[in-house]
Design an enzyme around this catalytic site. Structure first.
Site, PDB file in Angstrom:
ATOM      1  N   ASP A 153      47.046  41.442  33.384  1.00  0.00           N
ATOM      2  CA  ASP A 153      47.837  41.465  34.620  1.00  0.00           C
ATOM      3  C   ASP A 153      48.404  42.867  34.801  1.00  0.00           C
ATOM      4  O   ASP A 153      49.118  43.374  33.933  1.00  0.00           O
ATOM      5  CB  ASP A 153      48.966  40.446  34.521  1.00  0.00           C
ATOM      6  CG  ASP A 153      49.625  40.168  35.866  1.00  0.00           C
ATOM      7  OD1 ASP A 153      49.719  41.111  36.686  1.00  0.00           O
ATOM      8  OD2 ASP A 153      50.063  39.026  36.093  1.00  0.00           O
ATOM      9  N   PHE A 228      34.372  38.585  37.909  1.00  0.00           N
ATOM     10  CA  PHE A 228      35.537  39.219  38.533  1.00  0.00           C
ATOM     11  C   PHE A 228      35.308  40.714  38.707  1.00  0.00           C
ATOM     12  O   PHE A 228      35.584  41.297  39.754  1.00  0.00           O
ATOM     13  CB  PHE A 228      36.772  38.966  37.658  1.00  0.00           C
ATOM     14  CG  PHE A 228      37.976  39.782  38.019  1.00  0.00           C
ATOM     15  CD1 PHE A 228      38.824  39.387  39.043  1.00  0.00           C
ATOM     16  CD2 PHE A 228      38.275  40.949  37.328  1.00  0.00           C
ATOM     17  CE1 PHE A 228      39.941  40.141  39.373  1.00  0.00           C
ATOM     18  CE2 PHE A 228      39.385  41.715  37.654  1.00  0.00           C
ATOM     19  CZ  PHE A 228      40.218  41.298  38.680  1.00  0.00           C
TER      20      PHE A 228
END
Length: 249
Positions: A153, A228
């Site tokens: 993140d 991704f």
């Protein structure tokens, strides 16, 4: 219904706990948020059947016997694995390496277990909980041949930068658990985070950049291109890899 109630109803005979370490350790800023997306029937079935043999909670109550767990093979820790596709592919490609993959995402845990079963993997363990507690409380010193942190993140807002995982304090801890010559491999498509990673790793005395001339590295062949990542590349994102070696004492 609370997460712990949901977990106990879904996995009454054992499975990943909602908060395995509880309040046994100090409160601190965490680099992750529990993600409570829906667990599919297939993922839940994989956890019910496979968790007792291939999964464990990061509760900080014991030091893992990695030799017993992986038969003396070198062990790599992956921190954060999403839905586990890349993790399963790397474990399949490296059968002589033990891989501990830690995350807090229950659907991803179930999906990774299902993928591991489908591929017949025996060199993979799935850990549920806080990677910092796993490193500090459950892994012996100098026990890891590598640590992988792929697409963590980025916490893009400035006030949240303190939540980013790759910080000097994390590197201090990671260095104690890595054997000399072990490689810390990070990857991100968030350029400001990539620059921060490069700065803190370059400044840390326990790590040496393996990239010729310093700077970012080329994506190594052993890190598969993730779905991704492919989507990001299609949008023009730049993915940065960092490969730093644990220097000898």
């Amino acid at each position: 219904m609370s997460q712990s109630q949901t977990s106990s109803r879904m996995f009454p005979d054992g499975g990943p706990a909602a908060d395995p370490a509880g309040d046994r350790f100090e409160r601190r800023i965490r680099s992750f948020q529990p993600r409570r997306s829906r667990v599919t029937a297939g993922q839940a079935d994989a956890i019910r059947r496979l968790w007792p043999a291939w999964g464990f909670d990061v509760d900080g109550r014991r030091v893992l016997d990695l030799d017993a767990m992986f038969g003396g093979a070198p062990v790599v820790l992956e921190i954060g694995f999403g839905m586990g596709e890349t993790t399963a592919r790397m474990a399949e490609a490296e059968p002589e390496t033990g891989l501990i993959a830690v995350d807090v995402h229950t659907p991803g845990q179930g999906n990774l277990l299902a993928l591991a079963e489908r591929a017949g993997l025996t060199n993979l363990r799935v850990a549920n909980g806080d990677a910092v507690i796993l490193l500090r409380e459950m892994l012996p010193p100098r026990s890891l041949a590598g640590i992988r942190v792929y697409f963590p993140d980025p916490w893009p807002k400035k006030r949240h930068h303190k939540r980013r995982l790759v910080q000097p304090a994390f590197l201090d801890l990671a260095a104690t658990r890595m054997a000399p010559g072990a490689v810390l491999h990070c990857a991100t498509d968030w350029e400001p985070y990539a620059e921060q990673m490069l700065d803190v790793l370059t400044a840390h005395p326990a790590f040496e950049n393996t990239a010729p001339g310093g700077g970012f590295a080329e994506r190594p062949a052993f890190r598969p291109l993730t779905r991704f990542e492919g989507q990001g590349l299609d949008k023009g994102h730049v993915v940065r890899d960092l490969l730093f070696c644990r220097s000898g004492d």
